[in-house]
Design a protein around this motif. Structure first.
Motif, PDB file in Angstrom:
ATOM      1  N   UNK A  67      42.142  37.573  44.984  1.00 20.29           N
ATOM      2  CA  UNK A  67      41.842  36.904  43.718  1.00 20.29           C
ATOM      3  C   UNK A  67      42.054  37.804  42.505  1.00 20.29           C
ATOM      4  N   UNK A  68      41.960  39.132  42.683  1.00 17.17           N
ATOM      5  CA  UNK A  68      42.078  40.022  41.524  1.00 17.17           C
ATOM      6  C   UNK A  68      43.514  40.460  41.266  1.00 17.17           C
ATOM      7  N   UNK A  69      44.247  40.762  42.328  1.00 17.00           N
ATOM      8  CA  UNK A  69      45.614  41.274  42.146  1.00 17.00           C
ATOM      9  C   UNK A  69      46.677  40.234  42.501  1.00 17.00           C
ATOM     10  N   UNK A 110      41.551  36.095  19.422  1.00 20.59           N
ATOM     11  CA  UNK A 110      42.847  35.450  19.167  1.00 20.59           C
ATOM     12  C   UNK A 110      43.013  34.183  19.998  1.00 20.59           C
ATOM     13  N   UNK A 111      41.953  33.779  20.693  1.00 20.89           N
ATOM     14  CA  UNK A 111      42.005  32.543  21.484  1.00 20.89           C
ATOM     15  C   UNK A 111      42.589  32.733  22.872  1.00 20.89           C
ATOM     16  N   UNK A 112      42.759  33.998  23.289  1.00 19.68           N
ATOM     17  CA  UNK A 112      43.359  34.240  24.616  1.00 19.68           C
ATOM     18  C   UNK A 112      42.247  34.580  25.612  1.00 19.68           C
ATOM     19  N   UNK A 113      42.150  33.785  26.682  1.00 21.72           N
ATOM     20  CA  UNK A 113      41.099  34.001  27.693  1.00 21.72           C
ATOM     21  C   UNK A 113      41.710  34.592  28.953  1.00 21.72           C
ATOM     22  N   UNK A 114      41.240  35.781  29.316  1.00 25.37           N
ATOM     23  CA  UNK A 114      41.680  36.404  30.577  1.00 25.37           C
ATOM     24  C   UNK A 114      40.420  36.934  31.261  1.00 25.37           C
ATOM     25  N   UNK A 115      40.599  37.848  32.201  1.00 24.99           N
ATOM     26  CA  UNK A 115      39.433  38.338  32.944  1.00 24.99           C
ATOM     27  C   UNK A 115      39.594  39.821  33.220  1.00 24.99           C
ATOM     28  N   UNK A 116      38.468  40.510  33.378  1.00 23.70           N
ATOM     29  CA  UNK A 116      38.580  41.940  33.678  1.00 23.70           C
ATOM     30  C   UNK A 116      38.226  42.204  35.134  1.00 23.70           C
ATOM     31  N   UNK A 117      38.365  41.238  35.962  1.00 21.22           N
ATOM     32  CA  UNK A 117      38.021  41.400  37.378  1.00 21.22           C
ATOM     33  C   UNK A 117      37.693  40.016  37.853  1.00 21.22           C
TER      34      UNK A 117
END
Ligand code: PLP
Length: 385
Positions: free
Chosen positions: A150-152, A314-321
């Motif tokens: 799920x992470x990589x 800036x409206x960009x949604x990502x994840x750090x893990x």
């Protein structure tokens, strides 16, 4: 400001067609599928159809599908349900990079006298199959190895592993929560005994999942009570969720080629632009054997969380893990298992796309990310100025 959603490995948007299919099941077709009357029968019919749609995506028979509440339940049931059938066998083999839905269950088993082997991965997140071969013995009750991380996004050679495990007469479970709908599956021709998937990762709603149980696999019931799900999982069915999941599986099957084509193109465009425009970045995970939608990049000298907060502006949604571990200060167990240095693991960001992302969104992100990284590096005490 538009929200750009690059966090599809955490959860996905429910497809409009899925929501449409579910709607009548709330206020019109609300009967209990176990009821004898027409009202219940209509729902039973819809659940049967959904079971066929899921089986269609997985390439198996509908009777091998057990509906659950989520991927975590499927993983727990596969592991605990298998061990209950083989009480004399006391060894379980898994990997260091599993999702906590598998890893936590396995680690708890150690407190109950089990030997749990967590296979290592190399610095690209790949398994050493010789290590697996050496660990398999008569005492092994179960091998549980995820299909895709799920992470990589790294994909393991699951068919090869399933063959090895089955040759030794051991039950094989795979957590395919991230792979289902992104990788073609034909379970009728596979040696996989048990496979987990989760609705909300493939544009179905939250609260519904599946455990595929190959015909003939010995597994104890995970919830006892009524006779639902062939007695394997009692409890009145989540009819709207199940119907939604059926539709989502049908759509996933139809869109599989696109996922592997257009989504891969968008992911690659985003990834190569970031790696080119931002100095001191590294890609985490085996570039060649990955899900088409995932990229995990480490930005040295800065915190992944700081990047996420600025990107969010800036409206960009990502994840750090993985979504479950973010919020903790510990760097990801997956990146640590891959030997990613502490500083790089702390600066990692996962971008995970879906078929709903557009090239415009990717271009916007490519414009916004490098200045965010530059700005944070200016503020970083670890960068000499
Ligand atoms: N397994 C993997 C690989 C996952 O990525 C997740 C969710 O992130 C799960 C299991 C748990 O699934 P659920 O959220 O449906 O319980």
């Amino acid at each position: 400001m538009k929200t750009i959603y690059f966090d599809n490995n955490a959860t996905t948007k429910v497809a409009e067609e899925v929501a449409e299919e579910m709607k009548p099941l709330f206020c019109e077709l609300y009967g209990n599928p176990s009821s004898m009357h027409t009202f219940g029968g209509q729902i039973g019919q819809k659940i049967r159809r959904a079971r066929e749609q899921v089986a269609g995506l997985l390439g198996c028979s509908p009777g091998e599908i057990v509906f659950t509440s989520c991927g975590t339940e499927s993983d727990n049931a596969a592991i605990k349900g298998t061990l209950a059938m083989y009480p004399h066998k006391r060894k379980v083999i898994t990997t260091r990079v599993e999702h906590p839905a598998v890893l936590t269950v396995c680690r708890e088993l150690e407190n109950h006298g089990y030997t749990v082997v967590e296979l290592n991965v190399d610095n690209a997140g790949r398994l050493d199959l010789e290590e697996l071969e050496k660990e398999l013995n008569e005492d092994t009750a179960l091998v549980s190895i995820m299909y895709a991380n799920n992470e990589t996004g790294v994909v393991f050679p699951i068919e090869k592993i399933a063959q090895m495990v089955s040759d030794r007469g051991v039950v094989f479970h795979t957590d395919a929560v991230q792979a289902a709908g992104k990788t073609p599956l034909k379970l009728s021709e596979s040696n996989i005994d048990l496979l987990s998937l989760s609705g909300h990762k493939l544009h179905a709603p939250k609260g519904v999942g599946v455990l595929y149980v190959k015909k003939g696999t010995r597994l104890s019931p995970f919830l006892v009570g009524g006779h639902q799900e062939g007695g394997r999982r009692a409890g009145t069915e989540n009819a709207p969720g199940i119907v939604g999941l059926g539709k989502a599986c049908e759509l996933a099957g139809e869109n599989l080629k696109e996922e592997n084509g257009r989504v891969r193109y968008l992911r690659d465009k985003l990834e190569s632009a970031i790696l080119q425009k931002c100095p001191d970045c590294r890609l985490n995970g085996d570039k060649d054997n990955r899900l088409p939608n995932t990229t995990n990049i480490s930005f040295e000298y800065i915190e992944g969380e700081a990047i996420l907060l600025m990107l969010d502006k800036h409206g960009i949604c990502a994840s750090s893990g993985s979504a479950c571990t973010s919020g903790s200060l510990e760097p990801s167990h997956v990146l640590r298992a891959m030997g990613v240095p502490f500083t790089a693991a702390h600066g990692s960001v996962r971008f995970s796309l879906s078929r709903y992302n557009t090239e415009e969104e990717v271009d916007y992100a490519i414009e916004k990310i490098p200045p965010v990284v530059d700005r944070l590096r200016e503020l970083s005490p670890f960068v000499s100025k």
